[in-house]
Write a protein that holds these residues in place. Structure first.
Motif, PDB file in Angstrom:
ATOM      1  N   VAL A   1       9.569  -0.742  30.783  1.00  0.00           N
ATOM      2  CA  VAL A   1       8.408   0.013  31.254  1.00  0.00           C
ATOM      3  C   VAL A   1       7.965   0.993  30.170  1.00  0.00           C
ATOM      4  N   VAL A   2       6.659   1.161  30.039  1.00  0.00           N
ATOM      5  CA  VAL A   2       6.076   2.148  29.136  1.00  0.00           C
ATOM      6  C   VAL A   2       5.497   3.285  29.979  1.00  0.00           C
ATOM      7  N   ALA A   3       6.003   4.488  29.764  1.00  0.00           N
ATOM      8  CA  ALA A   3       5.415   5.681  30.377  1.00  0.00           C
ATOM      9  C   ALA A   3       4.410   6.249  29.386  1.00  0.00           C
ATOM     10  N   SER A   4       3.126   6.082  29.683  1.00  0.00           N
ATOM     11  CA  SER A   4       2.081   6.512  28.749  1.00  0.00           C
ATOM     12  C   SER A   4       2.200   8.001  28.436  1.00  0.00           C
ATOM     13  N   CYS A   5       1.749   8.367  27.262  1.00  0.00           N
ATOM     14  CA  CYS A   5       1.931   9.713  26.735  1.00  0.00           C
ATOM     15  C   CYS A   5       1.338  10.756  27.683  1.00  0.00           C
ATOM     16  N   HIS A   6       2.141  11.757  28.042  1.00  0.00           N
ATOM     17  CA  HIS A   6       1.744  12.788  28.990  1.00  0.00           C
ATOM     18  C   HIS A   6       2.539  14.054  28.695  1.00  0.00           C
ATOM     19  N   PHE A   7       2.189  15.140  29.359  1.00  0.00           N
ATOM     20  CA  PHE A   7       2.978  16.360  29.254  1.00  0.00           C
ATOM     21  C   PHE A   7       3.446  16.782  30.636  1.00  0.00           C
ATOM     22  N   ASP A   8       4.534  17.549  30.667  1.00  0.00           N
ATOM     23  CA  ASP A   8       5.023  18.163  31.897  1.00  0.00           C
ATOM     24  C   ASP A   8       5.060  19.666  31.686  1.00  0.00           C
ATOM     25  N   ALA A   9       4.717  20.417  32.725  1.00  0.00           N
ATOM     26  CA  ALA A   9       4.756  21.871  32.609  1.00  0.00           C
ATOM     27  C   ALA A   9       6.183  22.410  32.480  1.00  0.00           C
ATOM     28  N   PRO A  10       7.171  21.849  33.189  1.00  0.00           N
ATOM     29  CA  PRO A  10       8.531  22.376  33.024  1.00  0.00           C
ATOM     30  C   PRO A  10       9.185  21.883  31.730  1.00  0.00           C
TER      31      PRO A  10
ATOM     32  N   ALA B   1      20.907  12.537  25.051  1.00  0.00           N
ATOM     33  CA  ALA B   1      19.915  13.277  25.839  1.00  0.00           C
ATOM     34  C   ALA B   1      18.883  13.870  24.899  1.00  0.00           C
ATOM     35  N   LEU B   2      17.684  14.069  25.426  1.00  0.00           N
ATOM     36  CA  LEU B   2      16.579  14.623  24.649  1.00  0.00           C
ATOM     37  C   LEU B   2      16.024  15.840  25.368  1.00  0.00           C
ATOM     38  N   PHE B   3      15.947  16.962  24.641  1.00  0.00           N
ATOM     39  CA  PHE B   3      15.278  18.151  25.164  1.00  0.00           C
ATOM     40  C   PHE B   3      13.803  18.075  24.795  1.00  0.00           C
ATOM     41  N   ILE B   4      12.927  18.095  25.830  1.00  0.00           N
ATOM     42  CA  ILE B   4      11.476  18.073  25.644  1.00  0.00           C
ATOM     43  C   ILE B   4      10.943  19.422  26.114  1.00  0.00           C
ATOM     44  N   PRO B   5      10.476  20.261  25.183  1.00  0.00           N
ATOM     45  CA  PRO B   5       9.996  21.583  25.613  1.00  0.00           C
ATOM     46  C   PRO B   5       8.775  21.473  26.523  1.00  0.00           C
TER      47      PRO B   5
ATOM     48  N   TRP C   1      14.344  18.835  35.213  1.00  0.00           N
ATOM     49  CA  TRP C   1      13.183  19.678  34.944  1.00  0.00           C
ATOM     50  C   TRP C   1      13.488  21.097  35.402  1.00  0.00           C
ATOM     51  N   TRP C   2      13.078  22.073  34.608  1.00  0.00           N
ATOM     52  CA  TRP C   2      13.180  23.441  35.085  1.00  0.00           C
ATOM     53  C   TRP C   2      12.117  24.301  34.415  1.00  0.00           C
ATOM     54  N   SER C   3      11.685  25.303  35.161  1.00  0.00           N
ATOM     55  CA  SER C   3      10.658  26.217  34.673  1.00  0.00           C
ATOM     56  C   SER C   3      11.306  27.488  34.154  1.00  0.00           C
TER      57      SER C   3
ATOM     58  N   PRO D   1       3.033  30.236  40.363  1.00  0.00           N
ATOM     59  CA  PRO D   1       2.638  28.834  40.529  1.00  0.00           C
ATOM     60  C   PRO D   1       2.346  28.165  39.196  1.00  0.00           C
ATOM     61  N   ALA D   2       2.287  26.832  39.219  1.00  0.00           N
ATOM     62  CA  ALA D   2       1.952  26.061  38.021  1.00  0.00           C
ATOM     63  C   ALA D   2       0.511  26.355  37.615  1.00  0.00           C
ATOM     64  N   PRO D   3       0.220  26.427  36.306  1.00  0.00           N
ATOM     65  CA  PRO D   3      -1.128  26.796  35.856  1.00  0.00           C
ATOM     66  C   PRO D   3      -2.196  25.727  36.063  1.00  0.00           C
ATOM     67  N   LEU D   4      -1.825  24.516  36.468  1.00  0.00           N
ATOM     68  CA  LEU D   4      -2.827  23.460  36.582  1.00  0.00           C
ATOM     69  C   LEU D   4      -3.934  23.827  37.555  1.00  0.00           C
ATOM     70  N   GLN D   5      -3.583  24.539  38.638  1.00  0.00           N
ATOM     71  CA  GLN D   5      -4.618  24.951  39.584  1.00  0.00           C
ATOM     72  C   GLN D   5      -5.634  25.887  38.922  1.00  0.00           C
ATOM     73  N   ALA D   6      -5.135  26.738  38.005  1.00  0.00           N
ATOM     74  CA  ALA D   6      -6.042  27.625  37.289  1.00  0.00           C
ATOM     75  C   ALA D   6      -6.990  26.829  36.395  1.00  0.00           C
ATOM     76  N   LEU D   7      -6.465  25.761  35.774  1.00  0.00           N
ATOM     77  CA  LEU D   7      -7.309  24.895  34.957  1.00  0.00           C
ATOM     78  C   LEU D   7      -8.404  24.254  35.811  1.00  0.00           C
ATOM     79  N   GLN D   8      -8.027  23.721  36.964  1.00  0.00           N
ATOM     80  CA  GLN D   8      -9.010  23.082  37.832  1.00  0.00           C
ATOM     81  C   GLN D   8     -10.063  24.082  38.302  1.00  0.00           C
ATOM     82  N   HIS D   9      -9.632  25.293  38.620  1.00  0.00           N
ATOM     83  CA  HIS D   9     -10.577  26.331  39.037  1.00  0.00           C
ATOM     84  C   HIS D   9     -11.519  26.681  37.888  1.00  0.00           C
TER      85      HIS D   9
END
Length: 340
Positions: free
Chosen positions: A155-164, A235-239, A259-261, A268-276
């Motif tokens: 499986v290929v997980a297309s390039c993306h980012f995670d907030a945590p 294991a891989l650390f992804i900032p 995953w951890w914040s 809260p996660a900033p994505l809602q601020a982006l959408q607003h």
């Protein structure tokens, strides 16, 4: 890809009960923790054989139906979009873990198998007992991060980012990771905010065959990329906020991630601020947008004390530190305004 990314730095000699989390977080850079989970029971089973790894997982199956992605052979292991980006090219099904493992096994020798992918399954609820012999001691470093497991074929997980922050442990098979720092977002050509193949916006560039005529800035992204192939036990650390493209390389692959914040739960996660902001700011006249840029620079992106330092502490409100009580007040205020 034609251009090879720079190598991700490697840290040798790590132990699962003595992780260098402070150093990883302070560096803000990805790092491979070589062999840090080599002693996990699942990793040992996978070294014996693919079937041994599958049988080991079956031993923890709680019998709950789970969600998994299914794609026809035509998608070539890449859960993605249709041609006009209005729909996804795979379907979400429900079934038992044993059913998914049987399906993967039945197609293991196919040159072009259908795609089967269990993504982000919470270990504690669906594989009780698994953590006893397959876990990292993040709690010993003050981090509460319940693990998730990812099970599938090529499986290929297309390039993306995670907030945590993310610690991804390769348990069975091999995975190729390509990482990009957050400032490369424009050069990665993000797709729609919704729908998305896995809950996060993804790059629309096909990394296996990039169309540089259509996506010319992708060359600039590649110049900033870092990459590596992880073996079982690594294991891989992804900032936080780093973009990552993940390719599973074997007919059967398993990854466990944490995953951890860095922020408390009441922030809260900033994505809602982006959408607003997309709703309220993006389409304003350019002069207004630039004025709002300055406002955000002053209140949000500048030094955290800057906006309120000239005021008495009792008068600062949201300009001072946000604690749980203030967070509740802000949430109630925003809900009230949005519901008007």
């Amino acid at each position: 890809m034609n251009e090879g990314p720079a190598s991700i730095r490697v840290i040798e000699g790590c132990r699962g009960d003595a992780l260098p989390l402070d150093e990883l977080l302070s560096s803000g850079e990805p790092a491979i923790l070589k062999g840090v989970v080599r002693d996990w029971a699942l990793v040992g089973a996978g070294r014996q054989s693919r079937q041994a790894a599958m049988d080991y997982l079956r031993g923890f199956d709680a019998g709950k139906p789970l969600q998994y992605s299914f794609g026809d052979p035509e998608i070539a292991g890449r859960p993605f979009y249709n041609d006009d980006f209005t729909e996804l090219n795979f379907e979400v099904r429900r079934g038992g873990l044993g059913q998914v493992l049987d399906a993967i096994s039945a197609h293991v020798d196919d040159p072009a198998p259908p795609t089967y992918y269990v993504a982000s399954l919470l270990v504690d609820g669906d594989l009780p007992g698994f953590r006893e012999h397959n876990d990292l001691d993040l709690a010993g470093s003050g981090v509460q991060a319940p693990p998730s497991i990812w099970i599938g074929n090529r499986v290929v997980a297309s390039c993306h980012f995670d907030a945590p922050n993310n610690l991804a442990c390769c348990a069975v098979g091999r995975r190729r990771f390509t990482l990009f720092p957050p400032e490369q977002i424009s050069n990665l050509y993000p797709g729609p905010l919704e729908p998305t193949p896995g809950g996060q916006v993804v790059s629309v560039v096909d990394f296996s065959n990039p169309d540089y005529g259509r996506y010319p800035r992708f060359r600039q992204a590649l110049a900033a990329a870092q990459g590596a192939e992880l073996e079982a036990g690594d294991a891989l650390f992804i900032p936080s906020m780093w973009w990552h493209h993940v390719q599973s390389l074997e007919p059967f692959n398993v990854l466990v991630n944490y995953w951890w914040s860095s922020m408390p739960a009441y922030i809260p996660a900033p994505l809602q601020a982006l959408q607003h902001a997309l709703w309220t700011i993006r389409d304003r006249p350019e002069q207004e947008k630039q004025a709002w840029r300055e406002v955000f620079e002053h209140y949000v992106f500048g030094p955290r004390e800057q906006a309120g330092e000239h005021l008495p502490a009792a008068a600062r409100g949201p300009l001072g530190p946000v604690d749980e009580t203030l967070a509740r007040r802000l949430r109630a205020m925003l809900i009230g305004k949005l519901n008007r």
